[in-house]
Design a protein around this motif. Structure first.
Motif, PDB file in Angstrom:
ATOM      1  N   ASP A   6      44.527  25.721  61.787  1.00  0.00           N
ATOM      2  CA  ASP A   6      43.317  25.965  60.995  1.00  0.00           C
ATOM      3  C   ASP A   6      42.543  27.165  61.529  1.00  0.00           C
ATOM      4  OD1 ASP A   6      43.934  23.833  59.340  1.00  0.00           O
ATOM      5  OD2 ASP A   6      42.517  22.451  60.289  1.00  0.00           O
ATOM      6  N   ARG A   7      42.468  27.303  62.849  1.00  0.00           N
ATOM      7  CA  ARG A   7      41.764  28.451  63.446  1.00  0.00           C
ATOM      8  C   ARG A   7      42.491  29.767  63.146  1.00  0.00           C
ATOM      9  NH1 ARG A   7      41.133  24.734  67.643  1.00  0.00           N
ATOM     10  NH2 ARG A   7      42.748  25.707  68.900  1.00  0.00           N
ATOM     11  N   ILE A   8      43.814  29.752  63.235  1.00  0.00           N
ATOM     12  CA  ILE A   8      44.603  30.953  62.940  1.00  0.00           C
ATOM     13  C   ILE A   8      44.428  31.337  61.466  1.00  0.00           C
ATOM     14  CG2 ILE A   8      46.952  31.889  62.744  1.00  0.00           C
ATOM     15  CD1 ILE A   8      46.031  31.719  65.627  1.00  0.00           C
ATOM     16  N   ILE A   9      44.490  30.362  60.580  1.00  0.00           N
ATOM     17  CA  ILE A   9      44.336  30.624  59.143  1.00  0.00           C
ATOM     18  C   ILE A   9      42.963  31.215  58.856  1.00  0.00           C
ATOM     19  CG2 ILE A   9      44.152  29.511  56.871  1.00  0.00           C
ATOM     20  CD1 ILE A   9      46.317  27.488  57.997  1.00  0.00           C
ATOM     21  N   LYS A  18      44.439  40.140  60.423  1.00  0.00           N
ATOM     22  CA  LYS A  18      44.554  40.392  61.869  1.00  0.00           C
ATOM     23  C   LYS A  18      44.076  39.169  62.649  1.00  0.00           C
ATOM     24  CE  LYS A  18      43.970  45.372  61.464  1.00  0.00           C
ATOM     25  NZ  LYS A  18      44.326  45.371  60.061  1.00  0.00           N
ATOM     26  N   VAL A  19      44.850  38.804  63.668  1.00  0.00           N
ATOM     27  CA  VAL A  19      44.490  37.668  64.517  1.00  0.00           C
ATOM     28  C   VAL A  19      44.765  38.020  65.979  1.00  0.00           C
ATOM     29  CG1 VAL A  19      44.945  35.951  62.714  1.00  0.00           C
ATOM     30  CG2 VAL A  19      46.750  36.576  64.300  1.00  0.00           C
ATOM     31  N   GLY A  20      44.187  37.241  66.877  1.00  0.00           N
ATOM     32  CA  GLY A  20      44.428  37.417  68.305  1.00  0.00           C
ATOM     33  C   GLY A  20      45.327  36.316  68.818  1.00  0.00           C
ATOM     34  N   GLY A  21      45.225  36.044  70.086  1.00  0.00           N
ATOM     35  CA  GLY A  21      45.993  34.954  70.696  1.00  0.00           C
ATOM     36  C   GLY A  21      47.490  35.201  70.613  1.00  0.00           C
ATOM     37  N   PRO A  22      48.281  34.134  70.437  1.00  0.00           N
ATOM     38  CA  PRO A  22      49.736  34.274  70.463  1.00  0.00           C
ATOM     39  C   PRO A  22      50.288  35.095  69.296  1.00  0.00           C
ATOM     40  CG  PRO A  22      49.123  32.056  69.828  1.00  0.00           C
ATOM     41  CD  PRO A  22      47.856  32.749  70.250  1.00  0.00           C
ATOM     42  N   ALA A  24      48.737  37.902  68.108  1.00  0.00           N
ATOM     43  CA  ALA A  24      48.183  39.261  68.152  1.00  0.00           C
ATOM     44  C   ALA A  24      49.305  40.292  68.037  1.00  0.00           C
ATOM     45  CB  ALA A  24      47.401  39.487  69.446  1.00  0.00           C
ATOM     46  N   GLY A  25      49.175  41.185  67.070  1.00  0.00           N
ATOM     47  CA  GLY A  25      50.152  42.248  66.879  1.00  0.00           C
ATOM     48  C   GLY A  25      51.432  41.833  66.171  1.00  0.00           C
TER      49      GLY A  25
END
Length: 138
Positions: A6-9, A18-22, A24-25
């Motif tokens: 849910d946080r990634i979404i 764009k997202v961070g954590g696992p 990212a990129g």
């Protein structure tokens, strides 16, 4: 896992893919499918591998002994909506999922593992053959 997803979404949708954590990129896609039992929409964030108009996703579940729920849902109902992170933002489209099998699956898995070695480790960690799903635009 649901809170993590849910946080990634939310981060994906708030930041134009764009997202961070696992993730990212990484090439990230949100797959919205229909629950096999519930009939409800379910969204899952996963890495993808582009190849022309086809989007490939590995159903690794980090090498767990079972396939991910989203894979089970797509086997029951192969229609899905994708939100694809690109260099230009997010592309949204409907697609039909098919499972890639046999020598083509093996070739793609080896190719994708070269650019992302974690997938090779996932396959070594489990006894199941980790599926690859191809999404074809409608």
């Amino acid at each position: 896992m649901n809170d993590f997803n849910d946080r990634i979404i939310a981060e994906f949708r708030e930041n134009d893919g764009k997202v961070g954590g696992p993730f990212a990129g990484a090439h990230l896609v949100l797959i919205t499918s229909t629950g096999a039992k519930s009939g409800q929409s379910r969204t899952s964030p996963v890495m993808y591998f582009p190849d022309g108009e086809t989007v490939y996703v590995i159903a690794s579940k980090a090498g767990a002994p079972t396939n991910p729920d989203w894979y089970h849902n797509l086997r029951a109902n192969p229609k899905a909506s994708l939100e694809l992170a690109t260099d230009d933002g997010v592309e949204r489209f409907d697609a039909t999922a098919t499972v890639v099998a046999g020598p083509e699956r093996d070739r793609l898995y080896a190719e994708f593992s070269r650019s992302n070695p974690g997938f090779a480790a996932y396959q070594e960690k489990t006894d199941r053959v980790i599926p690859i799903v191809a999404f074809h635009r409608e």
